[in-house]
Design a protein around this motif. Structure first.
Motif: not given
Length: 62
Positions: A26-27, A29-30, A33-34, A50, A53-54, A57
């Motif tokens: 997931d990390l 992929i994120a 996508k950034t 980034f 934000q992580l 979360e």
């Protein structure tokens, strides 16, 4: 940094814990996508945003 996502994902397969594997996927992929910037100053700000934000979360996850 120019690394193809297929290369970035390879080390994840060596992780025994499936939950950790999924989190790492997931990390990655994120991150891919950034959008990034051409200027180093903007890149650093994007990286910091980034990471923040992580972190938020993670802290909000119960």
């Amino acid at each position: 940094m120019g690394m193809p996502i297929a290369e970035a994902i390879k080390p994840i397969a060596g992780v025994d814990d499936e939950d950790v594997q999924q989190l790492n996927k997931d990390l990655v992929i994120a991150a891919y996508k950034t959008p990034i910037s051409d200027s180093n100053e903007n890149k650093q700000q994007i990286i910091e945003n980034f990471a923040n934000q992580l972190a938020l979360e993670c802290l909000e996850t119960k």
